[in-house]
Design a protein around this motif. Structure first.
Motif, PDB file in Angstrom:
ATOM      1  N   LYS A  27      54.648  67.596 -64.607  1.00 12.72           N
ATOM      2  CA  LYS A  27      55.375  68.617 -65.373  1.00 12.72           C
ATOM      3  C   LYS A  27      56.712  68.943 -64.721  1.00 12.72           C
ATOM      4  N   LEU A  28      56.714  69.026 -63.388  1.00 16.40           N
ATOM      5  CA  LEU A  28      57.972  69.275 -62.683  1.00 16.40           C
ATOM      6  C   LEU A  28      58.927  68.103 -62.871  1.00 16.40           C
ATOM      7  N   GLY A  29      58.390  66.895 -62.892  1.00 19.21           N
ATOM      8  CA  GLY A  29      59.217  65.716 -63.121  1.00 19.21           C
ATOM      9  C   GLY A  29      59.901  65.756 -64.477  1.00 19.21           C
ATOM     10  N   ARG A  30      59.188  66.188 -65.485  1.00 21.45           N
ATOM     11  CA  ARG A  30      59.784  66.323 -66.817  1.00 21.45           C
ATOM     12  C   ARG A  30      60.924  67.343 -66.793  1.00 21.45           C
ATOM     13  N   GLU A  31      60.674  68.454 -66.105  1.00 20.23           N
ATOM     14  CA  GLU A  31      61.689  69.511 -66.040  1.00 20.23           C
ATOM     15  C   GLU A  31      62.950  68.999 -65.338  1.00 20.23           C
ATOM     16  N   ILE A  32      62.765  68.265 -64.254  1.00 17.08           N
ATOM     17  CA  ILE A  32      63.907  67.688 -63.539  1.00 17.08           C
ATOM     18  C   ILE A  32      64.672  66.734 -64.451  1.00 17.08           C
ATOM     19  N   THR A  33      63.934  65.911 -65.207  1.00 15.90           N
ATOM     20  CA  THR A  33      64.563  64.948 -66.113  1.00 15.90           C
ATOM     21  C   THR A  33      65.490  65.622 -67.105  1.00 15.90           C
ATOM     22  N   LEU A  49      69.415  72.557 -61.506  1.00 16.50           N
ATOM     23  CA  LEU A  49      68.715  71.545 -60.720  1.00 16.50           C
ATOM     24  C   LEU A  49      68.320  72.125 -59.362  1.00 16.50           C
ATOM     25  N   ARG A  50      69.191  72.924 -58.765  1.00 12.89           N
ATOM     26  CA  ARG A  50      68.836  73.591 -57.507  1.00 12.89           C
ATOM     27  C   ARG A  50      67.611  74.475 -57.717  1.00 12.89           C
ATOM     28  N   ASP A  51      67.589  75.162 -58.858  1.00 11.81           N
ATOM     29  CA  ASP A  51      66.462  76.054 -59.160  1.00 11.81           C
ATOM     30  C   ASP A  51      65.150  75.277 -59.246  1.00 11.81           C
ATOM     31  N   VAL A  52      65.162  74.168 -59.978  1.00 11.45           N
ATOM     32  CA  VAL A  52      63.909  73.439 -60.182  1.00 11.45           C
ATOM     33  C   VAL A  52      63.493  72.699 -58.909  1.00 11.45           C
ATOM     34  N   ILE A  53      64.449  72.280 -58.080  1.00 15.15           N
ATOM     35  CA  ILE A  53      64.106  71.674 -56.792  1.00 15.15           C
ATOM     36  C   ILE A  53      63.392  72.698 -55.918  1.00 15.15           C
ATOM     37  N   ALA A  54      63.904  73.939 -55.905  1.00 14.82           N
ATOM     38  CA  ALA A  54      63.252  75.008 -55.142  1.00 14.82           C
ATOM     39  C   ALA A  54      61.841  75.267 -55.667  1.00 14.82           C
ATOM     40  N   PHE A 182      70.128  84.679 -60.428  1.00 12.21           N
ATOM     41  CA  PHE A 182      68.938  84.178 -59.734  1.00 12.21           C
ATOM     42  C   PHE A 182      69.279  83.139 -58.669  1.00 12.21           C
ATOM     43  N   SER A 183      70.073  82.135 -59.040  1.00 14.43           N
ATOM     44  CA  SER A 183      70.393  81.051 -58.103  1.00 14.43           C
ATOM     45  C   SER A 183      71.128  81.579 -56.882  1.00 14.43           C
ATOM     46  N   ASN A 184      72.076  82.491 -57.103  1.00 12.61           N
ATOM     47  CA  ASN A 184      72.856  83.033 -55.988  1.00 12.61           C
ATOM     48  C   ASN A 184      71.972  83.800 -55.015  1.00 12.61           C
ATOM     49  N   VAL A 185      71.068  84.618 -55.563  1.00  9.37           N
ATOM     50  CA  VAL A 185      70.174  85.406 -54.703  1.00  9.37           C
ATOM     51  C   VAL A 185      69.246  84.482 -53.926  1.00  9.37           C
ATOM     52  N   ARG A 186      68.651  83.515 -54.625  1.00  7.19           N
ATOM     53  CA  ARG A 186      67.733  82.596 -53.949  1.00  7.19           C
ATOM     54  C   ARG A 186      68.445  81.809 -52.855  1.00  7.19           C
ATOM     55  N   ASP A 187      69.653  81.302 -53.159  1.00  7.39           N
ATOM     56  CA  ASP A 187      70.401  80.527 -52.168  1.00  7.39           C
ATOM     57  C   ASP A 187      70.754  81.378 -50.953  1.00  7.39           C
ATOM     58  N   ALA A 188      71.156  82.632 -51.189  1.00  2.95           N
ATOM     59  CA  ALA A 188      71.525  83.526 -50.085  1.00  2.95           C
ATOM     60  C   ALA A 188      70.324  83.803 -49.187  1.00  2.95           C
ATOM     61  N   LEU A 189      69.169  84.034 -49.794  1.00  6.05           N
ATOM     62  CA  LEU A 189      67.962  84.299 -49.004  1.00  6.05           C
ATOM     63  C   LEU A 189      67.494  83.046 -48.260  1.00  6.05           C
ATOM     64  N   GLU A 190      67.664  81.891 -48.899  1.00  3.08           N
ATOM     65  CA  GLU A 190      67.293  80.637 -48.248  1.00  3.08           C
ATOM     66  C   GLU A 190      68.145  80.404 -47.002  1.00  3.08           C
ATOM     67  N   LYS A 192      69.339  82.651 -45.188  1.00  3.04           N
ATOM     68  CA  LYS A 192      68.886  83.612 -44.177  1.00  3.04           C
ATOM     69  C   LYS A 192      67.605  83.137 -43.487  1.00  3.04           C
ATOM     70  N   GLY A 193      67.031  82.032 -43.987  1.00  3.93           N
ATOM     71  CA  GLY A 193      65.856  81.479 -43.348  1.00  3.93           C
ATOM     72  C   GLY A 193      64.534  81.812 -44.018  1.00  3.93           C
ATOM     73  N   TYR A 194      64.579  82.481 -45.174  1.00  6.81           N
ATOM     74  CA  TYR A 194      63.343  82.821 -45.868  1.00  6.81           C
ATOM     75  C   TYR A 194      62.802  81.614 -46.624  1.00  6.81           C
ATOM     76  N   SER A 195      61.482  81.488 -46.662  1.00  2.75           N
ATOM     77  CA  SER A 195      60.832  80.485 -47.501  1.00  2.75           C
ATOM     78  C   SER A 195      60.068  81.211 -48.602  1.00  2.75           C
ATOM     79  N   PHE A 196      59.882  80.550 -49.719  1.00  2.00           N
ATOM     80  CA  PHE A 196      59.363  81.211 -50.912  1.00  2.00           C
ATOM     81  C   PHE A 196      58.003  80.661 -51.329  1.00  2.00           C
ATOM     82  N   ALA A 197      57.102  81.566 -51.653  1.00  3.17           N
ATOM     83  CA  ALA A 197      55.833  81.172 -52.259  1.00  3.17           C
ATOM     84  C   ALA A 197      56.052  80.801 -53.714  1.00  3.17           C
ATOM     85  N   SER A 198      57.053  81.420 -54.313  1.00  2.49           N
ATOM     86  CA  SER A 198      57.405  81.147 -55.705  1.00  2.49           C
ATOM     87  C   SER A 198      58.842  81.593 -55.918  1.00  2.49           C
ATOM     88  N   ALA A 199      59.590  80.839 -56.713  1.00  2.00           N
ATOM     89  CA  ALA A 199      60.965  81.208 -57.043  1.00  2.00           C
ATOM     90  C   ALA A 199      61.328  80.548 -58.364  1.00  2.00           C
TER      91      ALA A 199
END
Length: 242
Positions: A27-33, A49-54, A182-190, A192-199
């Motif tokens: 399913k993730l592969g389809r989304e990336i496609t 694409l950055r969002d779906v890779i995360a 969303f992308s800007n916030v996630r990238d900024a937190l990433e 800072k060294g945070y890892s995500f259970a879900s994003a």
């Protein structure tokens, strides 16, 4: 992810997906496609694409799989064509349900979904029949089950990055953003060294419905399971308070 992303629900889904990794990766592969075809294979210039890779990494999808999907979608390995279609309907006792799909055969997908809704006490509706009951938001979950992170520090980092809301739960932090930011916030937190259970971008119900009838409870669970097991279905959102 079904419903609102409470940490207990996420952990339940993680456990469930461990037994179905192949299906999740497909399913993730389809989304990336779809995203690569629309915006190109470079995550630096393609924020979706950055969002779906995360999202893929949060689901433990190997980097080799991700790279192969990107190459395939960009034409290096040949790619399938998928269409994004969102369906809306009602489960038992009027539970609102949104189903996001990627399909190469809309007639097959619509027929499958209509069958599931009919079989389990609901009905497939028209576009717009329930989407007004949800708010589309970016949702970032940071695991803190080891209690290594300071709440105040995480909150300040999230708000400084542009988050709209921050909630500290028993063993995680939940951060809400606008879809645009969303992308800007996630990238900024990433950074800072945070890892995500879900994003990911989620459909959050404005109000929830509690089911008490045993048949309704059984059928609602079976409806969600059937939808999520379908290869064409990417996400299922609902306002059932499980």
């Amino acid at each position: 992810m079904s419903g609102h992303s409470k940490w207990a629900n996420i952990k339940h889904k993680k456990e469930k997906s461990d037994a179905k990794k192949g299906k999740i990766f497909t399913k993730l592969g389809r989304e990336i496609t779809v995203i690569v075809k629309a915006g190109g294979p470079d995550p630096e210039s393609n924020s979706k694409l950055r969002d779906v890779i995360a999202k893929a990494k949060a689901n433990n999808m190997p980097n080799d799989n991700i790279d192969r999907c990107i190459k395939k979608a960009s034409g290096e390995l040949g790619a399938d064509n998928y269409e994004e279609i969102t369906y809306e309907g009602y489960g038992p006792s009027g539970v609102a349900v949104i189903v996001e799909t990627l399909t190469d055969n809309r007639n097959r997908t619509a027929g499958d979904l209509r069958h599931y809704f009919d079989k389990f006490g609901g009905n497939l509706g028209q576009n717009g029949c329930v989407s007004f009951l949800f708010d589309k938001k970016g949702v970032i979950i940071i695991d803190n089950s080891e209690e290594e992170l300071e709440e105040d520090a995480v909150m300040m980092d999230a708000l400084d990055a542009g988050a709209e809301d921050f909630t500290a739960n028993e063993d995680c932090f939940e951060i809400l953003t606008s879809t645009d930011n969303f992308s800007n916030v996630r990238d900024a937190l990433e950074k800072k060294g945070y890892s995500f259970a879900s994003a990911e971008i989620e459909q959050i119900p404005q109000t929830t419905v509690t089911l008490t009838d045993e048949k309704d409870l059984l059928f609602m669970g079976k409806l969600i399971d059937s939808l999520e097991d379908n290869d064409d279905v990417q996400s299922v959102w609902h306002n059932w308070e499980e």
